[in-house]
Design a protein around this motif. Structure first.
Motif, PDB file in Angstrom:
ATOM      1  N   ILE A  25       0.835  -1.205   0.000  1.00  0.00           N
ATOM      2  CA  ILE A  25       0.000   0.000   0.000  1.00  0.00           C
ATOM      3  C   ILE A  25       0.869   1.254   0.000  1.00  0.00           C
ATOM      4  CG2 ILE A  25      -1.655   1.326   1.372  1.00  0.00           C
ATOM      5  CD1 ILE A  25      -2.783  -1.459   2.274  1.00  0.00           C
ATOM      6  N   ASP A  26       1.913   1.243   0.815  1.00  0.00           N
ATOM      7  CA  ASP A  26       2.822   2.393   0.859  1.00  0.00           C
ATOM      8  C   ASP A  26       3.571   2.574  -0.464  1.00  0.00           C
ATOM      9  OD1 ASP A  26       2.054   2.983   3.406  1.00  0.00           O
ATOM     10  OD2 ASP A  26       3.858   2.196   4.378  1.00  0.00           O
ATOM     11  N   ALA A  27       3.701   1.497  -1.226  1.00  0.00           N
ATOM     12  CA  ALA A  27       4.377   1.580  -2.523  1.00  0.00           C
ATOM     13  C   ALA A  27       3.457   2.100  -3.627  1.00  0.00           C
ATOM     14  CB  ALA A  27       4.933   0.216  -2.923  1.00  0.00           C
ATOM     15  N   GLY A  28       2.177   2.320  -3.307  1.00  0.00           N
ATOM     16  CA  GLY A  28       1.279   2.927  -4.277  1.00  0.00           C
ATOM     17  C   GLY A  28       0.282   1.999  -4.932  1.00  0.00           C
ATOM     18  N   VAL A  29       0.139   0.772  -4.418  1.00  0.00           N
ATOM     19  CA  VAL A  29      -0.852  -0.144  -4.972  1.00  0.00           C
ATOM     20  C   VAL A  29      -2.258   0.376  -4.670  1.00  0.00           C
ATOM     21  CG1 VAL A  29      -1.827  -2.466  -4.738  1.00  0.00           C
ATOM     22  CG2 VAL A  29       0.651  -2.158  -4.865  1.00  0.00           C
ATOM     23  N   ASP A  30      -3.130   0.338  -5.663  1.00  0.00           N
ATOM     24  CA  ASP A  30      -4.503   0.843  -5.479  1.00  0.00           C
ATOM     25  C   ASP A  30      -5.412  -0.192  -4.828  1.00  0.00           C
ATOM     26  OD1 ASP A  30      -4.066   3.404  -6.739  1.00  0.00           O
ATOM     27  OD2 ASP A  30      -3.978   2.319  -8.651  1.00  0.00           O
ATOM     28  N   GLN A  31      -5.291  -1.434  -5.271  1.00  0.00           N
ATOM     29  CA  GLN A  31      -6.132  -2.511  -4.744  1.00  0.00           C
ATOM     30  C   GLN A  31      -5.246  -3.711  -4.439  1.00  0.00           C
ATOM     31  OE1 GLN A  31      -9.369  -2.337  -4.048  1.00  0.00           O
ATOM     32  NE2 GLN A  31      -9.696  -0.301  -4.924  1.00  0.00           N
ATOM     33  N   LEU A  32      -5.414  -4.287  -3.267  1.00  0.00           N
ATOM     34  CA  LEU A  32      -4.610  -5.427  -2.829  1.00  0.00           C
ATOM     35  C   LEU A  32      -5.533  -6.611  -2.593  1.00  0.00           C
ATOM     36  CD1 LEU A  32      -1.785  -6.428  -1.946  1.00  0.00           C
ATOM     37  CD2 LEU A  32      -2.325  -5.603   0.357  1.00  0.00           C
ATOM     38  N   LEU A  33      -5.336  -7.678  -3.342  1.00  0.00           N
ATOM     39  CA  LEU A  33      -6.137  -8.899  -3.213  1.00  0.00           C
ATOM     40  C   LEU A  33      -5.281  -9.935  -2.489  1.00  0.00           C
ATOM     41  CD1 LEU A  33      -7.644  -9.027  -6.826  1.00  0.00           C
ATOM     42  CD2 LEU A  33      -8.438  -7.739  -4.829  1.00  0.00           C
ATOM     43  N   ARG A  34      -5.620 -10.195  -1.221  1.00  0.00           N
ATOM     44  CA  ARG A  34      -4.772 -11.034  -0.365  1.00  0.00           C
ATOM     45  C   ARG A  34      -5.325 -12.450  -0.268  1.00  0.00           C
ATOM     46  NH1 ARG A  34      -4.933  -8.990   5.025  1.00  0.00           N
ATOM     47  NH2 ARG A  34      -2.792  -9.708   5.410  1.00  0.00           N
ATOM     48  N   HIS A  35      -4.463 -13.432  -0.520  1.00  0.00           N
ATOM     49  CA  HIS A  35      -4.856 -14.836  -0.466  1.00  0.00           C
ATOM     50  C   HIS A  35      -3.882 -15.594   0.431  1.00  0.00           C
ATOM     51  CE1 HIS A  35      -7.731 -14.410  -3.819  1.00  0.00           C
ATOM     52  NE2 HIS A  35      -6.838 -13.564  -4.300  1.00  0.00           N
ATOM     53  N   GLY A  36      -4.400 -16.227   1.497  1.00  0.00           N
ATOM     54  CA  GLY A  36      -3.586 -17.038   2.383  1.00  0.00           C
ATOM     55  C   GLY A  36      -3.816 -18.516   2.139  1.00  0.00           C
ATOM     56  N   GLY A  37      -2.911 -19.342   2.655  1.00  0.00           N
ATOM     57  CA  GLY A  37      -3.037 -20.792   2.495  1.00  0.00           C
ATOM     58  C   GLY A  37      -2.929 -21.243   1.056  1.00  0.00           C
ATOM     59  N   VAL A  38      -2.186 -20.505   0.256  1.00  0.00           N
ATOM     60  CA  VAL A  38      -2.081 -20.829  -1.164  1.00  0.00           C
ATOM     61  C   VAL A  38      -1.161 -22.034  -1.364  1.00  0.00           C
ATOM     62  CG1 VAL A  38      -1.322 -19.999  -3.430  1.00  0.00           C
ATOM     63  CG2 VAL A  38      -2.525 -18.459  -1.860  1.00  0.00           C
ATOM     64  N   THR A  39      -1.627 -23.005  -2.105  1.00  0.00           N
ATOM     65  CA  THR A  39      -0.835 -24.168  -2.488  1.00  0.00           C
ATOM     66  C   THR A  39      -0.664 -24.169  -4.000  1.00  0.00           C
ATOM     67  OG1 THR A  39      -2.779 -25.578  -2.735  1.00  0.00           O
ATOM     68  CG2 THR A  39      -1.753 -25.492  -0.544  1.00  0.00           C
ATOM     69  N   VAL A  40       0.217 -25.013  -4.471  1.00  0.00           N
ATOM     70  CA  VAL A  40       0.465 -25.095  -5.912  1.00  0.00           C
ATOM     71  C   VAL A  40      -0.821 -25.407  -6.670  1.00  0.00           C
ATOM     72  CG1 VAL A  40       1.626 -26.478  -7.678  1.00  0.00           C
ATOM     73  CG2 VAL A  40       2.903 -25.695  -5.688  1.00  0.00           C
ATOM     74  N   GLU A  41      -1.662 -26.248  -6.088  1.00  0.00           N
ATOM     75  CA  GLU A  41      -2.895 -26.646  -6.765  1.00  0.00           C
ATOM     76  C   GLU A  41      -3.865 -25.488  -6.967  1.00  0.00           C
ATOM     77  OE1 GLU A  41      -0.730 -29.890  -5.176  1.00  0.00           O
ATOM     78  OE2 GLU A  41      -1.592 -28.172  -4.081  1.00  0.00           O
ATOM     79  N   LEU A  42      -3.760 -24.461  -6.148  1.00  0.00           N
ATOM     80  CA  LEU A  42      -4.669 -23.327  -6.240  1.00  0.00           C
ATOM     81  C   LEU A  42      -4.165 -22.219  -7.165  1.00  0.00           C
ATOM     82  CD1 LEU A  42      -5.543 -22.919  -2.442  1.00  0.00           C
ATOM     83  CD2 LEU A  42      -6.943 -24.036  -4.190  1.00  0.00           C
ATOM     84  N   VAL A  43      -2.915 -22.300  -7.546  1.00  0.00           N
ATOM     85  CA  VAL A  43      -2.266 -21.168  -8.210  1.00  0.00           C
ATOM     86  C   VAL A  43      -2.893 -20.840  -9.557  1.00  0.00           C
ATOM     87  CG1 VAL A  43      -0.117 -20.421  -9.329  1.00  0.00           C
ATOM     88  CG2 VAL A  43      -0.068 -21.370  -7.017  1.00  0.00           C
ATOM     89  N   ARG A  44      -3.092 -21.832 -10.401  1.00  0.00           N
ATOM     90  CA  ARG A  44      -3.512 -21.552 -11.779  1.00  0.00           C
ATOM     91  C   ARG A  44      -4.798 -20.748 -11.827  1.00  0.00           C
ATOM     92  NH1 ARG A  44      -5.874 -25.939 -15.918  1.00  0.00           N
ATOM     93  NH2 ARG A  44      -7.612 -25.531 -14.511  1.00  0.00           N
ATOM     94  N   ASP A  45      -5.801 -21.134 -11.037  1.00  0.00           N
ATOM     95  CA  ASP A  45      -7.082 -20.429 -11.092  1.00  0.00           C
ATOM     96  C   ASP A  45      -6.953 -19.011 -10.543  1.00  0.00           C
ATOM     97  OD1 ASP A  45      -8.291 -22.584 -12.267  1.00  0.00           O
ATOM     98  OD2 ASP A  45      -9.197 -23.353 -10.412  1.00  0.00           O
ATOM     99  N   LEU A  46      -6.105 -18.825  -9.543  1.00  0.00           N
ATOM    100  CA  LEU A  46      -5.882 -17.475  -9.019  1.00  0.00           C
ATOM    101  C   LEU A  46      -5.203 -16.599 -10.073  1.00  0.00           C
ATOM    102  CD1 LEU A  46      -4.668 -18.389  -5.421  1.00  0.00           C
ATOM    103  CD2 LEU A  46      -6.811 -17.246  -6.003  1.00  0.00           C
TER     104      LEU A  46
END
Length: 290
Positions: A25-46
């Motif tokens: 946010i301090d670096a100037g990002v307008d929108q931050l979409l935060r995802h926890g518990g990410v595994t390799v299997e979830l990556v492609r759809d994200l």
């Protein structure tokens, strides 16, 4: 009309890092979409969710940050992110799990301001951890002669092999740091020592540090007392200490934060950047004019 800058935060921990979110946010990002518990299997759809919602020309306004405390898991996530891209459909990515890449880049950049790293004899204490292994890799890439110090020789040798895979010309050796004799042996002829150990563990006592006549600079990346290099203060920033130049974790931390923020900003300059340790160091050197 400019699109808002969206950063997709992929974190392998159950709760995504608040620290990384604040820096974004301090670096100037307008929108931050935060995802926890990410595994390799979830990556492609994200990744697809971010990639298919904007045209290729607009994808430079969407980027990915890979964090978490598990660096190995983050590296697997990065590999899967890259596999999900095709053709012009891609987004820029920054890997900085556990702050390893930005911290290592800051330490190596600080060292390079004190001495030319090519041919410098450098010892990395706790060189098998997430930060230490990257410090070793970046020092090797700069042409230093790197010694990896660890309590476990097998782990040190494994990191050494990984460094050589990334830097085939690397001059790397491994040392077991067990007792004062092992430490003195590892320090023989060393000009630069960087300690990347866990909080509250002294890796280099002052008496042994003072007894190394070739030592020119010491960088300690542990901010929790007792510090990793005895005599170095957490706030040291190029302080003269017993005839050497000393940096502490907070002294390096200001540079690390600048690098972290600039790396995030750089993501939104194009849609095809992948910022790992080497790219982060290159960016940091460019920003500092080196």
């Amino acid at each position: 009309m400019a699109h808002p800058k969206i950063l997709i935060q992929l974190d392998s921990d159950p709760q995504p890092s608040v620290f990384d979110a604040v820096v974004a946010i301090d670096a100037g990002v307008d929108q931050l979409l935060r995802h926890g518990g990410v595994t390799v299997e979830l990556v492609r759809d994200l990744v697809y969710g971010g990639m298919f919602t904007r045209s290729p020309a607009d994808l430079k306004s969407t980027a990915i940050f890979i964090g978490g405390s598990n660096v190995a898991a983050a590296e697997r996530i990065l590999a899967e992110v890259r596999k999900s891209f095709f053709g012009p459909l891609r987004m820029s990515v920054l890997l900085d799990a556990n702050g390893a890449n930005t911290t290592a880049a800051a330490a190596v950049l600080a060292a390079s301001r004190q001495m030319p790293l090519a041919k410098t004899q450098a010892l990395v204490l706790a060189g098998t951890g997430p930060v230490g292994s990257r410090v070793a890799r970046l020092l090797a890439g700069a042409g230093a002669v790197v010694r990896i110090g660890s309590r476990d020789l097998e782990r040190a040798e494994s990191v050494g092999r990984a460094v050589i895979e990334r830097v085939p010309s690397a001059d790397v050796s491994s040392f077991v740091i067990s007792g004062e004799d092992g430490l003195r042996s590892a320090l023989d002829g060393v000009q630069l020592v960087i300690a990347a150990g866990p909080p509250g563990v002294t890796l280099l006592p002052a008496a042994i540090r003072r007894a190394c006549p070739t030592l020119q600079a010491a960088i300690d990346l542990n901010a929790v007392p007792p510090l990793g290099i005895e005599g170095v203060e957490a706030t040291d920033r190029a302080r003269s200490l017993d005839g050497i130049t000393a940096f502490g974790a907070i002294g390096v931390g200001g540079l690390k934060m600048k690098i972290h923020k600039r790396a995030i900003q750089r993501l939104f300059e194009s849609n095809d950047r992948v910022l790992d340790a080497e790219e982060v160091l290159e960016l940091a050197a460019e920003e500092s004019g080196q």
